[in-house]
Design a protein around this motif. Structure first.
Motif, PDB file in Angstrom:
ATOM      1  N   ILE A  18       0.840  -1.203   0.000  1.00  0.00           N
ATOM      2  CA  ILE A  18       0.000   0.000   0.000  1.00  0.00           C
ATOM      3  C   ILE A  18       0.872   1.249   0.000  1.00  0.00           C
ATOM      4  N   ARG A  19       1.954   1.235   0.773  1.00  0.00           N
ATOM      5  CA  ARG A  19       2.849   2.396   0.853  1.00  0.00           C
ATOM      6  C   ARG A  19       3.422   2.744  -0.520  1.00  0.00           C
ATOM      7  N   THR A  20       3.846   1.732  -1.261  1.00  0.00           N
ATOM      8  CA  THR A  20       4.399   1.986  -2.594  1.00  0.00           C
ATOM      9  C   THR A  20       3.320   2.439  -3.564  1.00  0.00           C
ATOM     10  N   LEU A  21       2.156   1.825  -3.500  1.00  0.00           N
ATOM     11  CA  LEU A  21       1.068   2.227  -4.406  1.00  0.00           C
ATOM     12  C   LEU A  21       0.693   3.689  -4.184  1.00  0.00           C
ATOM     13  N   ARG A  22       0.655   4.085  -2.928  1.00  0.00           N
ATOM     14  CA  ARG A  22       0.325   5.488  -2.636  1.00  0.00           C
ATOM     15  C   ARG A  22       1.396   6.417  -3.211  1.00  0.00           C
ATOM     16  N   LYS A  23       2.654   6.033  -3.077  1.00  0.00           N
ATOM     17  CA  LYS A  23       3.751   6.834  -3.625  1.00  0.00           C
ATOM     18  C   LYS A  23       3.616   6.966  -5.142  1.00  0.00           C
ATOM     19  N   MET A  24       3.131   5.905  -5.791  1.00  0.00           N
ATOM     20  CA  MET A  24       2.998   5.888  -7.247  1.00  0.00           C
ATOM     21  C   MET A  24       1.708   6.535  -7.725  1.00  0.00           C
ATOM     22  N   GLY A  25       0.823   6.882  -6.803  1.00  0.00           N
ATOM     23  CA  GLY A  25      -0.457   7.457  -7.199  1.00  0.00           C
ATOM     24  C   GLY A  25      -1.443   6.415  -7.688  1.00  0.00           C
ATOM     25  N   VAL A  26      -1.272   5.176  -7.248  1.00  0.00           N
ATOM     26  CA  VAL A  26      -2.147   4.077  -7.646  1.00  0.00           C
ATOM     27  C   VAL A  26      -3.074   3.726  -6.484  1.00  0.00           C
ATOM     28  N   GLY A  27      -4.345   3.581  -6.763  1.00  0.00           N
ATOM     29  CA  GLY A  27      -5.313   3.234  -5.728  1.00  0.00           C
ATOM     30  C   GLY A  27      -5.087   1.832  -5.196  1.00  0.00           C
ATOM     31  N   SER A  28      -5.401   1.617  -3.913  1.00  0.00           N
ATOM     32  CA  SER A  28      -5.191   0.310  -3.285  1.00  0.00           C
ATOM     33  C   SER A  28      -6.500  -0.249  -2.745  1.00  0.00           C
ATOM     34  N   VAL A  29      -6.637  -1.568  -2.898  1.00  0.00           N
ATOM     35  CA  VAL A  29      -7.795  -2.280  -2.362  1.00  0.00           C
ATOM     36  C   VAL A  29      -7.288  -3.359  -1.414  1.00  0.00           C
ATOM     37  N   ALA A  30      -7.693  -3.296  -0.169  1.00  0.00           N
ATOM     38  CA  ALA A  30      -7.325  -4.325   0.810  1.00  0.00           C
ATOM     39  C   ALA A  30      -8.456  -5.332   0.929  1.00  0.00           C
ATOM     40  N   VAL A  31      -8.091  -6.570   1.214  1.00  0.00           N
ATOM     41  CA  VAL A  31      -9.082  -7.590   1.547  1.00  0.00           C
ATOM     42  C   VAL A  31      -8.772  -8.067   2.965  1.00  0.00           C
ATOM     43  N   TYR A  32      -9.808  -8.507   3.679  1.00  0.00           N
ATOM     44  CA  TYR A  32      -9.584  -8.930   5.056  1.00  0.00           C
ATOM     45  C   TYR A  32     -10.633  -9.946   5.480  1.00  0.00           C
ATOM     46  N   SER A  33     -10.250 -10.772   6.434  1.00  0.00           N
ATOM     47  CA  SER A  33     -11.194 -11.728   7.000  1.00  0.00           C
ATOM     48  C   SER A  33     -11.974 -11.040   8.116  1.00  0.00           C
ATOM     49  N   GLU A  34     -12.997 -11.698   8.602  1.00  0.00           N
ATOM     50  CA  GLU A  34     -13.814 -11.124   9.663  1.00  0.00           C
ATOM     51  C   GLU A  34     -12.988 -10.859  10.927  1.00  0.00           C
ATOM     52  N   ALA A  35     -11.902 -11.584  11.096  1.00  0.00           N
ATOM     53  CA  ALA A  35     -11.058 -11.404  12.288  1.00  0.00           C
ATOM     54  C   ALA A  35     -10.100 -10.224  12.152  1.00  0.00           C
ATOM     55  N   ASP A  36      -9.909  -9.718  10.928  1.00  0.00           N
ATOM     56  CA  ASP A  36      -8.900  -8.690  10.682  1.00  0.00           C
ATOM     57  C   ASP A  36      -9.485  -7.327  10.342  1.00  0.00           C
ATOM     58  N   GLY A  37     -10.725  -7.118  10.705  1.00  0.00           N
ATOM     59  CA  GLY A  37     -11.392  -5.867  10.340  1.00  0.00           C
ATOM     60  C   GLY A  37     -10.738  -4.619  10.899  1.00  0.00           C
ATOM     61  N   HIS A  38     -10.018  -4.759  12.006  1.00  0.00           N
ATOM     62  CA  HIS A  38      -9.374  -3.594  12.616  1.00  0.00           C
ATOM     63  C   HIS A  38      -7.869  -3.559  12.346  1.00  0.00           C
ATOM     64  N   ALA A  45      -5.546   1.275   3.440  1.00  0.00           N
ATOM     65  CA  ALA A  45      -5.924   1.131   2.031  1.00  0.00           C
ATOM     66  C   ALA A  45      -6.997   2.145   1.641  1.00  0.00           C
ATOM     67  N   ASP A  46      -7.048   2.460   0.357  1.00  0.00           N
ATOM     68  CA  ASP A  46      -8.082   3.373  -0.136  1.00  0.00           C
ATOM     69  C   ASP A  46      -9.459   2.726  -0.055  1.00  0.00           C
ATOM     70  N   GLU A  47      -9.505   1.418  -0.257  1.00  0.00           N
ATOM     71  CA  GLU A  47     -10.740   0.655  -0.127  1.00  0.00           C
ATOM     72  C   GLU A  47     -10.424  -0.651   0.585  1.00  0.00           C
ATOM     73  N   ALA A  48     -11.400  -1.188   1.293  1.00  0.00           N
ATOM     74  CA  ALA A  48     -11.201  -2.459   1.992  1.00  0.00           C
ATOM     75  C   ALA A  48     -12.501  -3.259   1.950  1.00  0.00           C
ATOM     76  N   VAL A  49     -12.368  -4.547   1.646  1.00  0.00           N
ATOM     77  CA  VAL A  49     -13.548  -5.413   1.499  1.00  0.00           C
ATOM     78  C   VAL A  49     -13.333  -6.707   2.270  1.00  0.00           C
ATOM     79  N   CYS A  50     -14.322  -7.104   3.053  1.00  0.00           N
ATOM     80  CA  CYS A  50     -14.261  -8.372   3.780  1.00  0.00           C
ATOM     81  C   CYS A  50     -14.499  -9.511   2.806  1.00  0.00           C
TER      82      CYS A  50
END
Length: 339
Positions: A18-38, A45-50
């Motif tokens: 995510i750090r590199t994508l932000r430096k490059m001006g590229v949007g980031s999408v994170a994915v996470y399990s129900e246990a990792d919501g926090h 990330a710019d967006e995050a989806v369970c």
């Protein structure tokens, strides 16, 4: 350049990408399990989806769920990080079928180097030094017979192993006989394959790896080497670059050998060629190739000034300058300790 990239991972490596994508001006999408919501990567990330329940098989290893998020968020590419699906050839192929770019090596390269016995075959064909060893063993009797030629002590290893799992040091025929079924079962449970092979064990050994990067068209460069000899239960604890106490001529041969192997398969993206170095005689031998970004990639970045994640993204996007045009001059030393 991509407008948006999905990171199919969590934790430190997801934050790193995510750090590199932000430096490059590229949007980031994170994915996470129900246990990792926090988790921090979700926050950054710019967006995050369970993508599912806590078990990895139902979330971070669930290819359909990850690709569904990529489609819904219009992510054009996926960076797998390390672990999870990072060396899964089927995932890379599924990405291609879904019209999403997989940021990493080709599926063929993952398969060829993913099995240790095929990796040894490729190394042998290209003049890379190998320790005495075997192909896939049929059974314990074949292992005992082969060990007479390989010599003791010998390492019994899973051909599909990794992360220090699926291996056992055997100092005698009795130990080999006792270990065979146990290692075979562990290999089957951990990697879905019970295939094993033998390799001579080097007592006075150092574990040295070379960071390579290839453009997929035959050009490959080496970005220095790392010493990963200090380990606990076959897990790396300290990684350092440059390797201390290594003669310059041996260092040059290590880098040249890694480049030669990478060029032989027209390697694409970031990878690591690992060697066993025999302190008693100064010889080195091929161990394996990791077809992904390594946990310890940061120590190489610190001394070269290269952002390996950025290189991976740019290559996948078709925006990477010719490798031959890049001038890399390592400066200083770097060390990483896993606590």
């Amino acid at each position: 350049m991509f407008r948006k990239v999905l990171i199919a991972n969590r934790g430190a490596i997801a934050c790193r990408v995510i750090r590199t994508l932000r430096k490059m001006g590229v949007g980031s999408v994170a994915v996470y399990s129900e246990a990792d919501g926090h988790s921090l990567h979700v926050e950054q990330a710019d967006e995050a989806v369970c993508i599912g329940p806590p078990p990895a098989a139902q979330s971070y290893l669930c290819i359909p769920a990850i690709l569904k998020v990529a489609e819904e968020t219009e992510a054009e590419a996926i960076h797998p990080g390390y672990g999870f699906l990072s060396e899964n050839a089927g995932f890379a192929e599924a990405c291609a079928s879904a019209g999403v770019v997989f940021i990493g090596p080709t599926p063929r390269q993952m398969r060829d180097f993913g099995l240790k016995h095929t990796a040894r075959e490729i190394a042998a064909k290209n003049g890379v030094p190998l320790l005495p060893g075997t192909g896939v063993l049929k059974n314990v009797d074949a292992a005992l017979q082969a060990a007479e030629c390989v010599g003791y002590p010998a390492m019994l290893k899973s051909t599909a192993g990794g992360g220090g799992i699926g291996m056992r040091l055997c100092a005698s025929a009795e130990e080999l006989r006792d270990a065979y079924e146990a290692v075979s079962r562990q290999s089957q449970a951990s990697f879905g394959s019970s295939n094993l092979y033998l390799e001579r064990f080097v007592t006075a050994a150092r574990h040295i790896e070379v960071q390579i990067f290839g453009d997929g068209c035959g050009s490959v460069i080496a970005l220095g080497e790392r010493d990963c000899s200090i380990q606990r239960r076959n897990q790396k604890v300290i990684e350092e670059t440059p390797v201390p106490g290594l003669r310059d001529d041996i260092r040059a041969r290590l880098l040249e050998t890694a480049i030669r192997l990478g060029k032989a398969v027209r390697y694409q993206s970031a990878g690591t060629v690992e060697f066993i170095y025999d302190n008693s005689c100064g010889d080195f031998y091929f161990l394996e190739v990791n077809t992904r970004l390594q946990v310890e990639h940061g120590v190489t970045e610190e001394v070269t000034g290269v952002d390996l994640v950025e290189w991976m993204v740019r290559l996948a996007a078709g925006d990477m300058p010719a490798l031959e045009s890049l001038e890399i001059e390592p400066k200083g030393s770097s060390i990483q300790v896993r606590v």
